[in-house]
Design a protein around this motif. Structure first.
Motif, PDB file in Angstrom:
ATOM      1  N   TRP A 163       0.863  -1.192   0.000  1.00  0.00           N
ATOM      2  CA  TRP A 163       0.000   0.000   0.000  1.00  0.00           C
ATOM      3  C   TRP A 163       0.891   1.232   0.000  1.00  0.00           C
ATOM      4  N   TRP A 164       0.548   2.246  -0.782  1.00  0.00           N
ATOM      5  CA  TRP A 164       1.319   3.481  -0.776  1.00  0.00           C
ATOM      6  C   TRP A 164       1.102   4.208   0.550  1.00  0.00           C
ATOM      7  N   GLY A 181      -0.410   7.298  -5.633  1.00  0.00           N
ATOM      8  CA  GLY A 181      -1.083   6.918  -6.864  1.00  0.00           C
ATOM      9  C   GLY A 181      -0.101   6.667  -7.986  1.00  0.00           C
ATOM     10  N   PRO A 182      -0.597   6.280  -9.148  1.00  0.00           N
ATOM     11  CA  PRO A 182       0.282   5.953 -10.283  1.00  0.00           C
ATOM     12  C   PRO A 182       0.807   7.218 -10.954  1.00  0.00           C
ATOM     13  N   MET A 183       2.078   7.198 -11.329  1.00  0.00           N
ATOM     14  CA  MET A 183       2.701   8.357 -11.972  1.00  0.00           C
ATOM     15  C   MET A 183       2.469   8.337 -13.481  1.00  0.00           C
ATOM     16  N   ARG A 229       2.821  16.736  11.145  1.00  0.00           N
ATOM     17  CA  ARG A 229       1.520  16.494  10.513  1.00  0.00           C
ATOM     18  C   ARG A 229       1.661  16.704   9.008  1.00  0.00           C
ATOM     19  N   HIS A 230       0.940  15.900   8.231  1.00  0.00           N
ATOM     20  CA  HIS A 230       1.060  15.943   6.787  1.00  0.00           C
ATOM     21  C   HIS A 230      -0.316  15.797   6.157  1.00  0.00           C
ATOM     22  N   LEU A 231      -0.591  16.627   5.178  1.00  0.00           N
ATOM     23  CA  LEU A 231      -1.825  16.488   4.417  1.00  0.00           C
ATOM     24  C   LEU A 231      -1.629  15.364   3.413  1.00  0.00           C
ATOM     25  N   VAL A 232      -2.584  14.450   3.333  1.00  0.00           N
ATOM     26  CA  VAL A 232      -2.476  13.314   2.421  1.00  0.00           C
ATOM     27  C   VAL A 232      -3.810  13.100   1.722  1.00  0.00           C
ATOM     28  N   LEU A 233      -3.775  12.281   0.686  1.00  0.00           N
ATOM     29  CA  LEU A 233      -4.990  11.844   0.007  1.00  0.00           C
ATOM     30  C   LEU A 233      -5.194  10.370   0.305  1.00  0.00           C
ATOM     31  N   ARG A 234      -6.296  10.058   0.955  1.00  0.00           N
ATOM     32  CA  ARG A 234      -6.639   8.669   1.244  1.00  0.00           C
ATOM     33  C   ARG A 234      -7.582   8.201   0.140  1.00  0.00           C
ATOM     34  N   SER A 235      -7.021   7.549  -0.884  1.00  0.00           N
ATOM     35  CA  SER A 235      -7.790   7.148  -2.068  1.00  0.00           C
ATOM     36  C   SER A 235      -8.601   8.326  -2.615  1.00  0.00           C
ATOM     37  N   GLY A 259      -6.034   2.320  -6.122  1.00  0.00           N
ATOM     38  CA  GLY A 259      -6.843   2.720  -4.983  1.00  0.00           C
ATOM     39  C   GLY A 259      -7.180   1.580  -4.054  1.00  0.00           C
ATOM     40  N   TYR A 260      -6.817   0.344  -4.451  1.00  0.00           N
ATOM     41  CA  TYR A 260      -7.182  -0.843  -3.666  1.00  0.00           C
ATOM     42  C   TYR A 260      -5.966  -1.687  -3.303  1.00  0.00           C
ATOM     43  N   GLY A 261      -4.785  -1.124  -3.406  1.00  0.00           N
ATOM     44  CA  GLY A 261      -3.577  -1.837  -3.042  1.00  0.00           C
ATOM     45  C   GLY A 261      -2.932  -2.568  -4.208  1.00  0.00           C
ATOM     46  N   ARG A 262      -1.658  -2.950  -3.990  1.00  0.00           N
ATOM     47  CA  ARG A 262      -0.873  -3.585  -5.051  1.00  0.00           C
ATOM     48  C   ARG A 262      -1.467  -4.923  -5.487  1.00  0.00           C
ATOM     49  N   ALA A 263      -1.965  -5.714  -4.545  1.00  0.00           N
ATOM     50  CA  ALA A 263      -2.481  -7.035  -4.914  1.00  0.00           C
ATOM     51  C   ALA A 263      -3.654  -6.917  -5.878  1.00  0.00           C
ATOM     52  N   PHE A 264      -4.552  -5.961  -5.646  1.00  0.00           N
ATOM     53  CA  PHE A 264      -5.673  -5.759  -6.561  1.00  0.00           C
ATOM     54  C   PHE A 264      -5.168  -5.250  -7.904  1.00  0.00           C
ATOM     55  N   ARG A 265      -4.189  -4.350  -7.860  1.00  0.00           N
ATOM     56  CA  ARG A 265      -3.631  -3.798  -9.096  1.00  0.00           C
ATOM     57  C   ARG A 265      -2.984  -4.900  -9.925  1.00  0.00           C
ATOM     58  N   GLU A 266      -2.315  -5.829  -9.247  1.00  0.00           N
ATOM     59  CA  GLU A 266      -1.572  -6.860  -9.975  1.00  0.00           C
ATOM     60  C   GLU A 266      -2.434  -8.051 -10.363  1.00  0.00           C
TER      61      GLU A 266
END
Length: 663
Positions: free
Chosen positions: A267-268, A291-293, A308-314, A465-472
């Motif tokens: 997971w990223w 996310g993908p570049m 503290r860091h601003l992030v994007l959760r999916s 958005g669903y992790g590497r296993a789903f992507r692969e």
């Protein structure tokens, strides 16, 4: 197949009757009159990109379909460059961050890439009349040298970026370097040339080191990348994160440490990397914070200070707190934020969108929660009750895997369908295939749903958005998993009574065009398919096939199999080799200047179709690359698609020209 569910809106028999006053007409699906015209979709189709903050003001790039598709540079509502300046580049053919503000000894200056010649220019944003001056040489061949991912070098004296140089006549004859371009126009110097692909040059706060991300064929940047660090002026570097099965997608400095989004655990997540090489996951979670570049220069996170860091959760805005190791959503009414986060003193700017709201540039005060929209929605946008709100669903694929999707039902307060009729539905396939559909307003989709055609956007195996296993799930299975997941969703909607099983279609562009064409030539689920700027022949999409660009020229080795060992599999899955198996009519749309999916493949496919007796149409668009940017192209394509569905599904849509079909 998931258990049968009640049809969407079944608990509301009058689920189309939103109007308080006036008569609701009963009319066949597809024949409804809508206030949403194709021109409205064109007006909304430009996009907002590369949002940033400088001197307390928001800046961004904005596509302008009505101006020939050019990209304008905007500062807080003021256009900084008049036509024909076009702030865009073609590095990797998808482009990357095309502008940066430099704090020079003479005041702020903007460096940007111009589409026409791909050179880097410099201008004073406060001048009454901008007068951009080139700071890179004119290339010897058209677009022979291009630049992207612009960032500020030391003391505003240089622009640091990726340089892409054409070295021969093949589409894959490309060399890349990270370079420093002096603002005085003198010759660029090479910072690094560690990999075939590189991005993200970042100078440390003390000016002694810099970091970047690199990778090589056959990997794509979501497969495996390396995070590199070197002393300024040194030709030696060390790798501090990443690898063949780990993909770093963003890096920033935080004092002497590096902050990196990477996925060693699938997971990223956000990691801190200290000078001695210690790596710490700041908030371990099975969530995608990166996310993908596809384009160079995206920002999925931005430091806020104090750990503290601003992030994007999916895609949703959240705050990561190092002290507690938590990721907490930021309360706001826009569920999907763009990957160009910029922050200063608790203020964040980015683009954001919702189910009934077009993407807008917004400013959010994190201390008060006050959100200000800096761009206005298109004036022609219809009332909200004509805009479909997607239902997030999870279906079951043929292998038992969850398949997420967003269902957009027919939505028009003026109309309802006959009680004995189910609506036609079209499966929308996102591009990539390493992409994702999100629950935001898409006026193209609203154009269809407001006329009585349902749409379902499927996040098939391979989506992000669903992790590497789903992507692969898609590795070695392109043309199988994506096709089967989409077909399972379409069939489930038909089985539950939501969609008419005899009027199912599929639509997609780029990799979505591949899945649309592959579906039409391998399953019998659909009556028809819309195929836009597609991949149709896998052989041509290999490195030596010569029919795609360098960035993706070995992508299919992971998606299908090694070339040439898997040549038989390439031929077996390619729609261009299966024209005789088409399940029904197809509409093809193609830009004639497309270097990613060039027109040669669509030309051959249509030539094979002519004379077969299968209804089809082929529209080509001068001056368009991968995806359509001009208003007239967007309008023509969308009206043709609606007419196509009408002719296949058996209804006459009002107010659109009839698309001539050939056989």
């Amino acid at each position: 197949m998931e258990p049968a569910a009640r049809p969407i809106g079944a608990d509301r028999p009058d689920h189309h009757r939103y109007r308080v006053a006036g008569v609701v007409k009963i009319a066949p699906y597809g024949t409804w009159t809508s206030p949403i015209a194709a021109a409205d979709a064109a007006a909304a189709g430009g996009g907002l990109h590369w949002v940033d903050l400088h001197a307390g003001r928001a800046w961004w790039a904005e596509g302008r379909p009505a101006e020939g598709g050019r990209v304008a540079l905007v500062r807080e509502g003021r256009d900084l460059l008049p036509p024909p300046w076009n702030v865009r580049n073609r590095v990797h053919e998808y482009g990357g961050r095309p502008w940066v503000v430099l704090d020079t000894a003479d005041g702020p200056r903007v460096a940007f890439t111009n589409w026409d010649d791909q050179r880097v220019y410099l201008f004073d944003p406060d001048a009454a009349r901008p007068d951009p001056v080139p700071i890179t040489d004119a290339p010897a061949r058209h677009h022979g040298v291009r630049y992207a991912d612009l960032t500020a070098g030391p003391a505003g004296t240089e622009v640091w970026c990726v340089r892409e140089t054409v070295t021969g006549d093949k589409r894959t004859d490309i060399r890349r370097d990270l370079v420093a371009i002096p603002v005085d126009g003198s010759a660029p110097r090479v910072l690094a040339a560690s990999h075939h692909f590189m991005t993200g040059p970042r100078l440390s706060p003390d000016g002694t080191r810099f970091a970047w991300i690199g990778w090589d064929h056959p990997n794509m940047p979501w497969d495996g990348t390396e995070l590199c660090v070197a002393d300024v002026g040194s030709s030696e570097h060390r790798v501090v994160a990443g690898g063949p099965q780990e993909a770093v997608c963003q890096v920033e400095w935080d004092g002497p440490d590096l902050l990196a989004l990477t996925d060693p655990d699938g997971w990223w997540n956000l990691f801190r990397i200290t000078p001695d090489g210690t790596k710490t996951n700041l908030a371990p979670c099975e969530e995608e914070l990166g996310g993908p570049m596809w384009r160079l220069g995206n920002r999925w996170f931005a430091p806020l200070g104090g750990g503290r860091h601003l992030v994007l959760r999916s895609g949703a805005l959240a705050v990561l707190d190092e002290r507690t190791g938590t990721v907490t959503d930021v309360d706001n009414d826009l569920p999907v934020w763009g990957a160009h986060l910029a922050t200063h003193d608790g203020i964040v700017v980015s683009s954001a969108a919702g189910p009934r709201e077009e993407a807008a540039v917004v400013r959010l005060d994190l201390s008060t929660g006050e959100l200000t929209r800096l761009t206005e929605p298109p004036a022609a946008l219809p009332p909200a009750d004509y805009l479909p709100v997607p239902a997030e669903r999870v279906f079951t694929g043929p292998d038992g895997q969850d398949v997420p999707a967003y269902v957009y039902p027919p939505t028009n307060p003026d109309y309802a369908g006959p009680d004995d009729e189910r609506p036609p539905y079209v499966v929308h396939v996102h591009g990539g295939p390493t992409g994702r559909s999100a629950p935001v307003l898409d006026v193209d989709i609203a154009y269809l749903t407001s006329r009585g055609i349902g749409v379902v956007a499927v996040n098939y195996g391979g989506s992000t958005g669903y992790g590497r296993a789903f992507r692969e799930r898609l590795r070695g299975q392109w043309g199988v998993v994506d096709v089967n997941d989409c077909a399972a969703v379409a069939q489930a909607l038909a089985d539950e009574g939501t969609a008419d099983p005899t009027r199912l279609g599929i639509r997609g562009g780029s990799a979505g065009g591949w899945t649309s064409a592959a579906s039409m030539t391998s399953v019998k689920t659909y009556r028809c398919g819309m195929v836009a700027f597609p991949i149709l022949d896998l052989r041509g999409w290999t490195g030596d096939g010569g029919e795609t660009h360098d960035f993706e020229s070995r992508y299919v080795e992971g998606l299908v199999g090694p070339w040439p060992q898997a040549a038989d599999l390439y031929a077996e899955r390619s729609p261009s080799h299966r024209v005789d198996r088409l399940a029904g009519p197809v509409l093809l749309l193609q830009g004639l200047e497309d270097e990613i999916c060039p027109p040669e493949q669509a030309d051959r496919f249509v030539a094979a179709l002519d004379g077969t007796g299968i209804h089809h149409a082929y529209l080509t668009f001068e001056g368009e690359q991968h995806g359509f940017r001009k208003a007239e192209s967007i309008i023509a394509a969308l009206e043709a698609e609606l007419s196509f569905y009408g002719q296949v599904f058996g209804f006459t849509p009002p107010d659109v020209p009839v698309l001539p079909l050939r056989r």
